[in-house]
Design a protein around this motif. Structure first.
Motif, PDB file in Angstrom:
ATOM      1  N   PRO A 242       0.794  -1.235   0.000  1.00  0.00           N
ATOM      2  CA  PRO A 242       0.000   0.000   0.000  1.00  0.00           C
ATOM      3  C   PRO A 242       0.822   1.278   0.000  1.00  0.00           C
ATOM      4  O   PRO A 242       0.512   2.214  -0.741  1.00  0.00           O
ATOM      5  N   ALA A 243       1.874   1.334   0.810  1.00  0.00           N
ATOM      6  CA  ALA A 243       2.662   2.571   0.888  1.00  0.00           C
ATOM      7  C   ALA A 243       3.358   2.869  -0.432  1.00  0.00           C
ATOM      8  O   ALA A 243       3.410   4.026  -0.885  1.00  0.00           O
ATOM      9  N   GLU A 246       0.680   3.916  -3.057  1.00  0.00           N
ATOM     10  CA  GLU A 246       0.180   5.269  -2.827  1.00  0.00           C
ATOM     11  C   GLU A 246       1.205   6.307  -3.257  1.00  0.00           C
ATOM     12  O   GLU A 246       0.866   7.298  -3.916  1.00  0.00           O
ATOM     13  N   PHE A 249       1.248   6.417  -7.129  1.00  0.00           N
ATOM     14  CA  PHE A 249       0.077   7.099  -7.672  1.00  0.00           C
ATOM     15  C   PHE A 249       0.201   8.605  -7.486  1.00  0.00           C
ATOM     16  O   PHE A 249      -0.087   9.399  -8.394  1.00  0.00           O
ATOM     17  N   ARG A 250       0.636   9.028  -6.310  1.00  0.00           N
ATOM     18  CA  ARG A 250       0.750  10.464  -6.052  1.00  0.00           C
ATOM     19  C   ARG A 250       1.855  11.095  -6.914  1.00  0.00           C
ATOM     20  O   ARG A 250       1.702  12.199  -7.428  1.00  0.00           O
ATOM     21  N   LEU A 276      -7.385   2.062  -2.532  1.00  0.00           N
ATOM     22  CA  LEU A 276      -6.343   3.070  -2.612  1.00  0.00           C
ATOM     23  C   LEU A 276      -6.610   4.033  -3.757  1.00  0.00           C
ATOM     24  O   LEU A 276      -6.487   5.252  -3.611  1.00  0.00           O
ATOM     25  N   MET A 277      -6.997   3.496  -4.926  1.00  0.00           N
ATOM     26  CA  MET A 277      -7.325   4.360  -6.056  1.00  0.00           C
ATOM     27  C   MET A 277      -8.450   5.319  -5.680  1.00  0.00           C
ATOM     28  O   MET A 277      -8.399   6.523  -5.953  1.00  0.00           O
ATOM     29  N   GLN A 279      -9.341   6.262  -2.721  1.00  0.00           N
ATOM     30  CA  GLN A 279      -8.895   7.161  -1.660  1.00  0.00           C
ATOM     31  C   GLN A 279      -8.192   8.388  -2.238  1.00  0.00           C
ATOM     32  O   GLN A 279      -8.276   9.489  -1.688  1.00  0.00           O
ATOM     33  N   LEU A 280      -7.496   8.200  -3.356  1.00  0.00           N
ATOM     34  CA  LEU A 280      -6.710   9.282  -3.957  1.00  0.00           C
ATOM     35  C   LEU A 280      -7.535  10.176  -4.872  1.00  0.00           C
ATOM     36  O   LEU A 280      -7.012  11.137  -5.432  1.00  0.00           O
ATOM     37  N   ILE A 301      -7.404  11.145 -10.084  1.00  0.00           N
ATOM     38  CA  ILE A 301      -6.692  11.037  -8.815  1.00  0.00           C
ATOM     39  C   ILE A 301      -5.859  12.291  -8.606  1.00  0.00           C
ATOM     40  O   ILE A 301      -5.530  13.003  -9.551  1.00  0.00           O
TER      41      ILE A 301
END
Length: 429
Positions: A242-243, A246, A249-250, A276-277, A279-280, A301
Motif C-alpha cells: 500500500p505505501a 500510494e 500514484f501520487r 487506494l485508487m 482514496q486518492l 486522482i
C-alpha cells in the motif's frame, strides 16, 4: 456532480455489464482538451495537434498556371469545325513568365506549373498536338479553360487552410509549407505516466525467481504511447504494498496529465488496490462486456498537496494485467481519450471494414470480442482468420496479427464464410 452520480444517470446503467460503447462514450464526455500551446518550427510539428487555425497568407497557386505540358492559346483562335494551325511564339517554363506577347493566330509552348501567357485561356496537352515546323496543328474539340489551374484554386488568401485540432501528418506539413509558414502553434505534448503492479513481476535483465514473470506491459505501453507522440514517464514495477502504491500514484498524478496502471483491478487482486485508487480521488471500477479486458478503472486522482490541500490531478486508466488485455483496452478506450486531451478534432478514426472469415469462430452473445486476426487478399476478396490461441496472456497473438476481428456484442458464433468486421492495425497510431 461527481463522476459516480454522472455515470449512474446513464440510461441502461449496469456496472456489472457495461457495453464497450457505453464506457467509451462516458469517458469522452468527461474529458476536455488541454489548452497550453507553443510555437514550433514546421518540421518539429509532425504528430502534434494544431492549436490555432492556419490562415493562407497567399493564393495557392499564386497565379493562373498550366496543369500539364502543352500549348497555351486563345480559344477564340480555334476553328469551330476542324483543325487549327498556330505559330509557336515562344516557351513558358515553370517559375518563368513568358516575356513576349501572343498575337492572333499564335500559341506558346508551356510547361506544367508555368504562368499562363497574357490572353491565353486554353492549354492543349502536347500528346494531341501535331508539330509543323515553327507551328503546331491543334485538333478540334478543345474547351475554354481546360488544363488550367486558377490562382487561389486550392486556397484563397485569407482562407482557413487547416482548422485548430487537426493532427499534423506529412500531408499537413506539405500544405503548411506551401503557404510559406515556417512556424505554427501546436498544443503541448500530453504527459503520461505509467507503471505495472504485482509481486510476481520481474524487470527484464533480472533472473526470474520462483513464480515470477517478466513485465511486458510497460514495453507495449511505452510503444503505444511513444507512437502517439506523448511525453512519457515510466515508473517501473510497483510491488503490492500500500505505501509504495500510494507514493507511486501520487508521484504520477503530480507529474502527468494521465496515469495508466496495469494490473490490480480484477476480482481476486490485492484488496487494497481499489480502495487506494478511490482514496486518492474519484475512480469508477467497471466490468465491461468485452473479451479480453473485462475489468477496468477510470477516474481522477490527485497528488498530495501542501498543508493538507489537494494537489495536482490526473486522469487515471486502470487497465487489466494480462498483456493482450492491456493492448485491447488501450486501443478501445485510452487511445481516443488521449487524442481528445491532446486537442485532436476530429479524432483520428480507424474504420471497421468487412472481410470474410475463413474459419468458424465460437462466441456467445452478450459481449464484444476482439480476436486477433490475419487479414489477406485472394482474387480481390479480403479474408481473415484468427492467429491461433486467443488467451489474454498470449502476447504472440498480437505480434502475429495485423488486425482485430471485432465481433459485436449481440453476435453469436461465426460460420466459415460469414462476413465479419476487422480493424486493421496499420493506422491505429
Amino acid at each position: 456532480m461527481c463522476l459516480t452520480a454522472r455515470f449512474s444517470c446513464l440510461s441502461d446503467y449496469d456496472p456489472d455489464a457495461l457495453s464497450v460503447e457505453q464506457a467509451r462514450a462516458f469517458i469522452r464526455s468527461q474529458l476536455t482538451p488541454l489548452r497550453t500551446h507553443q510555437r514550433l518550427a514546421l518540421r518539429s510539428a509532425l504528430g502534434r495537434v494544431l492549436a490555432s487555425d492556419v490562415i493562407a497568407p497567399v493564393n495557392v497557386p499564386a497565379h493562373d498556371n498550366s496543369a500539364m505540358d502543352g500549348y497555351a492559346l486563345r480559344h477564340a483562335d480555334l476553328s469551330s469545325s476542324g483543325e487549327t494551325r498556330l505559330r509557336v511564339a515562344g516557351t513558358a517554363l515553370a517559375g518563368q513568365t513568358f516575356a513576349g506577347s501572343m498575337a492572333a493566330g499564335e500559341c506558346v509552348r508551356i510547361m506544367t506549373g508555368a504562368p499562363l501567357p497574357v490572353g491565353s485561356d486554353v492549354v492543349v496537352m502536347q500528346e494531341v498536338v501535331e508539330p509543323a515546323g515553327d507551328s503546331v496543328v491543334i485538333p478540334p474539340g478543345q474547351r475554354r479553360g481546360q488544363n488550367i489551374r486558377r490562382a487561389g484554386e486550392d486556397l484563397a488568401a485569407g482562407q482557413s487552410a487547416l482548422a485548430a485540432g487537426r493532427l499534423i501528418r506529412p500531408a499537413e506539413l506539405g500544405l503548411i509549407a506551401s503557404l510559406g509558414c515556417a512556424e505554427i502553434s501546436v498544443y503541448r505534448r500530453l504527459r503520461v505516466a505509467f507503471f505495472s503492479t504485482g509481486d510476481e513481476l520481474c524487470s527484464i535483465g533480472t533472473p526470474l525467481g520462483c513464480g515470477e514473470v517478466y513485465d511486458s506491459n510497460r514495453y507495449t505501453l511505452f510503444g503505444m504511447l511513444r507512437r502517439m507522440g506523448c511525453e512519457i514517464l515510466d515508473l517501473g514495477v510497483v510491488r503490492d504494498e500500500p505505501a509504495l502504491l500510494e507514493a507511486t500514484f501520487r508521484q504520477a498524478a503530480a507529474a502527468a496529465d494521465v496515469v495508466i496502471s496495469s494490473g490490480g483491478v480484477s476480482v481476486g487482486e490485492a484488496d487494497f488496490v481499489k480502495p487506494l485508487m478511490a482514496q486518492l480521488g474519484e475512480v469508477l471500477f467497471w466490468k465491461i462486456a468485452m473479451k479480453p479486458g473485462r475489468p477496468m478503472a477510470f477516474g481522477r486522482i490527485t497528488a498530495a498537496g501542501t498543508s493538507g490541500e489537494e494537489g495536482a490531478a490526473a486522469w487515471l486508466f486502470g487497465l487489466p494485467g494480462n498483456p493482450v488485455a492491456v493492448m485491447v483496452t488501450f486501443y478501445a478506450f485510452v487511445r481516443d481519450a488521449l487524442y481528445l486531451l491532446m486537442g485532436a478534432d476530429p479524432l483520428p478514426v480507424v474504420p471497421l471494414l468487412p472481410a470474410l472469415c475463413s474459419v468458424a469462430l465460437k462466441k456467445s452473445p452478450g459481449r464484444t470480442e476482439y480476436q486477433r486476426g490475419i487479414l489477406s487478399q485472394e482474387q480481390g476478396q479480403w479474408y481473415v482468420r484468427p492467429t491461433g490461441a486467443q488467451g489474454s496472456g498470449i502476447l504472440r497473438s498480437m505480434s502475429d496479427a495485423n488486425c482485430f476481428i471485432v465481433l459485436e456484442q449481440d453476435r453469436g458464433s461465426v460460420a466459415a464464410g460469414d462476413s465479419v468486421s476487422v480493424q486493421v492495425f496499420d493506422g491505429l497510431v
